[in-house]
Write a protein that holds these residues in place. Structure first.
Motif, PDB file in Angstrom:
ATOM      1  N   LEU A  99     -64.532 -42.750  10.709  1.00  0.00           N
ATOM      2  CA  LEU A  99     -63.672 -43.400   9.701  1.00  0.00           C
ATOM      3  C   LEU A  99     -62.215 -43.426  10.157  1.00  0.00           C
ATOM      4  CD1 LEU A  99     -63.373 -44.572   6.792  1.00  0.00           C
ATOM      5  CD2 LEU A  99     -62.894 -42.220   6.048  1.00  0.00           C
ATOM      6  N   VAL A 132     -68.092 -49.500   3.328  1.00  0.00           N
ATOM      7  CA  VAL A 132     -66.917 -50.145   3.918  1.00  0.00           C
ATOM      8  C   VAL A 132     -67.138 -51.652   3.939  1.00  0.00           C
ATOM      9  CG1 VAL A 132     -65.507 -50.416   6.005  1.00  0.00           C
ATOM     10  CG2 VAL A 132     -66.291 -48.142   5.309  1.00  0.00           C
ATOM     11  N   ALA A 148     -61.223 -43.352  -0.053  1.00  0.00           N
ATOM     12  CA  ALA A 148     -61.923 -44.400   0.705  1.00  0.00           C
ATOM     13  C   ALA A 148     -63.398 -44.451   0.346  1.00  0.00           C
ATOM     14  CB  ALA A 148     -61.755 -44.165   2.201  1.00  0.00           C
ATOM     15  N   VAL A 205     -59.344 -50.321   6.851  1.00  0.00           N
ATOM     16  CA  VAL A 205     -60.383 -49.303   7.002  1.00  0.00           C
ATOM     17  C   VAL A 205     -61.354 -49.709   8.098  1.00  0.00           C
ATOM     18  CG1 VAL A 205     -62.201 -48.001   5.831  1.00  0.00           C
ATOM     19  CG2 VAL A 205     -60.181 -48.747   4.548  1.00  0.00           C
ATOM     20  N   THR A 209     -59.079 -39.862   2.479  1.00  0.00           N
ATOM     21  CA  THR A 209     -60.486 -39.914   2.891  1.00  0.00           C
ATOM     22  C   THR A 209     -61.401 -39.988   1.672  1.00  0.00           C
ATOM     23  OG1 THR A 209     -60.060 -38.697   4.943  1.00  0.00           O
ATOM     24  CG2 THR A 209     -62.315 -38.655   4.095  1.00  0.00           C
ATOM     25  N   ALA A 260     -54.469 -51.295   2.760  1.00  0.00           N
ATOM     26  CA  ALA A 260     -55.176 -50.348   3.621  1.00  0.00           C
ATOM     27  C   ALA A 260     -56.107 -51.091   4.574  1.00  0.00           C
ATOM     28  CB  ALA A 260     -55.971 -49.362   2.780  1.00  0.00           C
ATOM     29  N   ILE A 305     -58.369 -45.028   8.830  1.00  0.00           N
ATOM     30  CA  ILE A 305     -57.631 -45.631   7.720  1.00  0.00           C
ATOM     31  C   ILE A 305     -56.185 -45.807   8.150  1.00  0.00           C
ATOM     32  CG2 ILE A 305     -56.910 -45.430   5.316  1.00  0.00           C
ATOM     33  CD1 ILE A 305     -59.264 -43.491   4.898  1.00  0.00           C
TER      34      ILE A 305
END
Length: 284
Positions: free
Chosen positions: A26, A92, A69, A80, A66, A78, A28
């Motif tokens: 992940l 996502v 998200a 991602v 986190t 943002a 961001i």
């Protein structure tokens, strides 16, 4: 109620080792695509039924971002990358409409300040029953009975009377218990707890932590506990990931983190705890 996990059958134990939510690589960033500030830098986590995964780190480490998200609650600017999977479903890239079907129903969140997460102008009963009537298709009568049962389970006094009251009529600890009841209302499989005890005094804090432990055990909830306080982690977490500058620098079961920390930053966090000398002696 005891905070010791109930023994499982072999089949149940095997099933519980399969993660229900997996974070893989992940990333961001916040800002325009030409000027993105990296907040989270390729982290991976796995949340497993009945276990509390701690995510620890100082303010600004990326731990709260986190958790946000996972529910698609990041700001519109943002960026991602990587993967967040709920079972076989990729989160996502989902639209807000798709995420709304998951929020509360499959993944729920408890925020740091219940005063801001609870609507001040709606009764506790309204805030509890609206969720279940929408997501679980309950009648008003069924939803009310369910709400009373939830408030009783999280130990809010006089739960039937509490339904008619407003958030400001409760203490801070009781408001957090109500927030937990709302989070549990639609029987989620993942519970995200972002600094759930920071605003509470020590005695009330302990009660909330034991409640989270009991609920994880009873309901086989996969819990992510986000906090800067490793002392909180020591009370209830099964596993701990230590985060710094957007990266996970160390991840292990709780006992290894406290007795045999491998990263210098983890040792710094432990050294700042009351009674830290005892941890140092135990690890020698």
């Amino acid at each position: 109620m005891s905070d010791i996990t109930t023994p499982q059958t072999a089949d149940a134990a095997a099933a519980s080792t399969t993660p229900v939510l997996t974070v893989d690589g992940l990333t961001i960033g916040i800002g325009s695509r030409k000027n993105v500030k990296s907040i989270v830098k390729g982290i991976s986590l796995a949340l497993t039924p009945g276990r509390i995964q701690g995510l620890a780190g100082e303010s600004g480490s990326g731990k709260t971002v986190t958790s946000l998200a996972m529910l698609g609650l990041l700001p519109s600017n943002a960026v991602v990358g990587g993967s967040i999977r709920l079972g076989d479903t990729e989160l996502v890239g989902m639209t807000h409409r798709q995420l709304n079907e998951i929020r509360g129903r499959r993944i729920a969140m408890i925020f740091q300040d219940p005063s801001s997460s609870l609507h001040p102008q709606l009764t506790v009963g309204t805030q509890l029953t609206d969720h279940v009537k929408r997501h679980m298709k309950m009648s008003s009568k069924q939803a009310r009975a369910h709400a009373i049962e939830l408030l009783d389970r999280v130990r809010v006094p006089n739960p039937a009377e509490a339904l008619a009251r407003y958030p400001h009529q409760f203490s801070g600890g009781q408001r957090q218990r109500i927030a937990i009841a709302i989070a549990l209302a639609c029987d989620p499989i993942v519970l995200l707890a972002d600094e759930p005890t920071t605003a509470l005094d020590v005695t009330v804090q302990a009660g909330i932590l034991h409640l989270l432990r009991d609920l994880a055990d009873e309901r086989q909830l996969a819990v992510l506990l986000v906090t800067h306080d490793l002392g909180v982690m020591s009370a209830i977490a099964d596993d701990i990931a230590v985060m710094r500058h957007g990266e996970i620098v160390e991840s292990n079961v709780r006992s290894e983190i406290f007795v045999n920390p491998q990263h210098a930053y983890t040792r710094e966090l432990l050294a700042s705890l009351p009674g830290a000398a005892g941890f140092e002696e135990a690890s020698e």
